[in-house]
Design a protein around this motif. Structure first.
Motif, mmCIF file in Angstrom:
data_model
loop_
_atom_site.group_PDB
_atom_site.id
_atom_site.type_symbol
_atom_site.label_atom_id
_atom_site.label_comp_id
_atom_site.label_asym_id
_atom_site.label_seq_id
_atom_site.Cartn_x
_atom_site.Cartn_y
_atom_site.Cartn_z
ATOM 1 N N MET A 1 0.849 -1.177 0.000
ATOM 2 C CA MET A 1 0.000 0.000 0.000
ATOM 3 C C MET A 1 0.893 1.238 0.000
ATOM 4 N N LYS A 2 0.683 2.073 -0.988
ATOM 5 C CA LYS A 2 1.486 3.283 -1.112
ATOM 6 C C LYS A 2 0.870 4.402 -0.282
ATOM 7 N N LYS A 3 1.736 5.175 0.320
ATOM 8 C CA LYS A 3 1.251 6.286 1.138
ATOM 9 C C LYS A 3 0.595 7.364 0.272
ATOM 10 N N GLU A 4 0.962 7.409 -1.015
ATOM 11 C CA GLU A 4 0.344 8.387 -1.916
ATOM 12 C C GLU A 4 -1.134 8.097 -2.119
ATOM 13 N N ASP A 5 -1.533 6.835 -1.932
ATOM 14 C CA ASP A 5 -2.929 6.432 -2.115
ATOM 15 C C ASP A 5 -3.770 6.644 -0.859
ATOM 16 N N LEU A 6 -3.157 7.131 0.205
ATOM 17 C CA LEU A 6 -3.861 7.322 1.476
ATOM 18 C C LEU A 6 -4.208 8.787 1.691
ATOM 19 N N ILE A 7 -5.393 9.000 2.238
ATOM 20 C CA ILE A 7 -5.856 10.354 2.533
ATOM 21 C C ILE A 7 -6.034 10.470 4.046
#
Length: 96
Positions: free
Chosen positions: A1-7
């Motif tokens: 899971m990429k941190k860029e995909d997390l809000i």
């Protein structure tokens, strides 16, 4: 899971003008998955549409948390039945 995909959950609360408790309630009931990284709570961008759907149902139709849980359960069942239907149609196509 990429941190860029997390809000961040806090950003969701401020953008959608919802209380933090609402997001926590959705998480506790299993409707929304929250990821915790370094003591900060995040929501994956793939789950944002589910959040928006539940938020609209809550705001516009005044559906409480228990009602949202029931709706979420039914929507998941519908998705599974649709997948099963497609699978069965594909199997049936072999015999035609």
């Amino acid at each position: 899971m990429k941190k860029e995909d997390l809000i961040p959950a806090e950003e969701i609360c401020s953008r959608y003008k919802v209380e933090r408790q609402f997001v926590s309630s959705l998480s506790e009931s299993g409707i929304l998955e929250i990821v915790i990284i370094e003591e900060t709570e995040y929501v994956h961008c793939d789950h944002l549409a589910d959040f928006e759907k539940m938020m609209r149902l809550h705001r516009e139709l005044d559906i409480n948390l228990e009602g949202l849980e029931a709706i979420d359960h039914l929507l998941r069942q519908i998705k599974q039945l649709q997948k099963d239907n497609i699978r069965l149609k594909n199997r049936l196509g072999i015999y035609e």
